[in-house]
Design a protein around this motif. Structure first.
Motif, PDB file in Angstrom:
ATOM      1  N   LEU A   1       1.207  -0.954   0.104  1.00 30.68           N
ATOM      2  CA  LEU A   1      -0.086  -0.295  -0.038  1.00 30.68           C
ATOM      3  C   LEU A   1       0.372   1.275   0.314  1.00 30.68           C
ATOM      4  O   LEU A   1       0.503   2.362  -0.996  1.00 30.68           O
TER       5      LEU A   1
ATOM      6  N   SER B   1      -1.125   5.309  -4.718  1.00 26.02           N
ATOM      7  CA  SER B   1      -1.726   4.960  -5.053  1.00 26.02           C
ATOM      8  C   SER B   1      -3.256   6.945  -3.936  1.00 26.02           C
ATOM      9  O   SER B   1      -2.168   6.668  -3.134  1.00 26.02           O
TER      10      SER B   1
ATOM     11  N   SER C   1      -6.508   2.964  -3.587  1.00 21.98           N
ATOM     12  CA  SER C   1      -5.649   2.436  -2.008  1.00 21.98           C
ATOM     13  C   SER C   1      -6.737   0.911  -2.236  1.00 21.98           C
ATOM     14  O   SER C   1      -5.704  -0.300  -1.754  1.00 21.98           O
TER      15      SER C   1
ATOM     16  N   HIS D   1      -1.679   4.664   4.969  1.00 21.80           N
ATOM     17  CA  HIS D   1      -1.198   3.771   4.814  1.00 21.80           C
ATOM     18  C   HIS D   1      -0.457   3.560   5.908  1.00 21.80           C
ATOM     19  O   HIS D   1       0.153   2.405   6.562  1.00 21.80           O
TER      20      HIS D   1
END
Ligand code: MRU
Length: 354
Positions: A70, A75, A81, A128
């Motif tokens: 991630l 993203s 994501s 994240h």
């Protein structure tokens, strides 16, 4: 416990969540090679080819791997994501089918993501980062569980005990310290004299390569035996107890562990040697009523005929059958030692697991 048996953990997580660092266990004990992984295919490959192995360590590597993927994905939207998360979960989920910790850890990461995504839909970077923290928490909790298993297991060990162990359920297989080996490290730290016998563990010799490596480094008195010598040691009164790990425990106590564990349990019963399984409660799978519901991983037969590159010990074309785990029926297990206490046959686990 204050001292790690080896001065690194099997899975180290970059605090910024950009990589995981693992020791390549396929190269031990000859070489200590560290790998820095940040891409989902290489993390999946490391798990399926046993560079990182042992049920709890696989769970930690998968959870941390997910966070790393991630963090490195770039993203910018929650949709992107979510797609990255689901793709990585799918890739990692079936790399090893028997160890329940893998799916448990991925599900916990998914749940965390879902609980945070509303609040952090406009702050993906923070989302994240929180996922990295969750993976780090999974590892810390695993370490705490190992310490509790060590305390509980040590109550069953007397000064001078001679313990037989199988495969590798130690520091290398967990966040730190181990399951089956944790009480041994704690006993050594408390000054007990213990004699450990490690079975080689065919086909890939985790006992010979990994358990002896880490026990020696941890200051244990360890003796290596071939798998087919265990019966003789028990017959000669050389073993006081068997300590083994677990990859999945069914609700009735039937236990999946490295192929060959069942043979030791049968031998232990015949020779009246206590047979103990050690693992965190996260290894108990209440959805598996008994052992027949546990999927057993079947691996490439080349592991039998050519266990290490270039070491050919059988004709390449010979037929093989290579189940990686077996099921030890609950009635052969004297007790299951967990972080939440010691349970004796017949097993009724009183807590909610998973
Ligand atoms: O195939 P492996 O090397 O991952 O098998 C490992 C075992 O069977 C261990 O005993 C089990 O995972 C418990 S590790 C604490």
């Amino acid at each position: 416990m204050t001292r790690r048996p080896i001065d690194f953990d099997s899975v180290e997580i970059d605090p910024d969540g950009k990589f995981i660092k693992i020791i390549d266990q396929t190269q031990l004990p000859q070489k200590e090679v560290f790998l820095f992984l940040s891409e989902e295919n290489e993390i999946a490959e490391a798990i399926s080819s046993l560079r990182v192995r042992g049920a709890p360590a696989i769970g930690i590597a998968a959870a941390a791997g997910l966070a790393v993927v991630l963090n490195c994905s770039g993203s910018e939207t929650i949709e992107e994501s979510t797609r990255v998360l689901e793709r990585a979960c799918e890739k990692l989920e079936f790399t090893r089918p028997t160890a329940v910790n893998l799916r448990w850890a991925l599900q916990r990461m998914r749940n965390k993501f879902n609980s945070l995504k509303g609040e952090y839909a406009n702050n993906i970077e923070k989302l994240h980062k929180l996922m990295t923290e969750e993976a780090t928490r999974i590892k810390s909790e695993d370490i705490s569980m190992s310490l509790s298993i060590a305390e509980n297991g040590l109550t069953l060990i007397k000064e001078g005990a001679k313990i037989l162990t199988y495969c590798n359920a130690g520091h290398l297989a967990t966040g730190r310290y181990g399951t089956a080996l944790a009480p041994i490290y704690l006993g050594i730290e408390k000054g007990l004299n213990l004699k450990i016998y490690s079975c080689e563990t065919r086909p890939l010799l985790q006992g010979a390569r990994l358990t002896t490596y880490e026990l020696q480094k941890g200051g244990a008195d360890v003796t290596l035996i071939c798998d087919n010598m265990a019966a003789t040691l028990m017959q000669q009164g050389m073993i006081d107890a068997v300590f083994a790990g677990c990859d999945r425990v069914a609700a009735n106590g039937d236990t999946a562990n490295k192929i060959g564990t069942l043979s030791l349990a049968i031998l232990a019963k015949y020779h009246s040697v206590p047979f103990y399984i050690l693992g965190p409660v996260s290894t108990i799978d209440p959805s598996a009523e008994d052992g027949s519901h546990i999927v057993i991983e079947e691996r490439n037969g080349k592991e039998i005929t050519e266990p290490f590159p270039g070491i050919k010990i059988a004709p390449a074309e010979v037929k093989t059958y290579n189940p990686a785990f077996d099921i030890t029926p609950a009635e052969l297990i004297t007790a299951i030692i967990t972080d939440k206490g010691i349970f004796r046959y017949p097993f009724h686990f009183p807590f909610r697991v998973n």
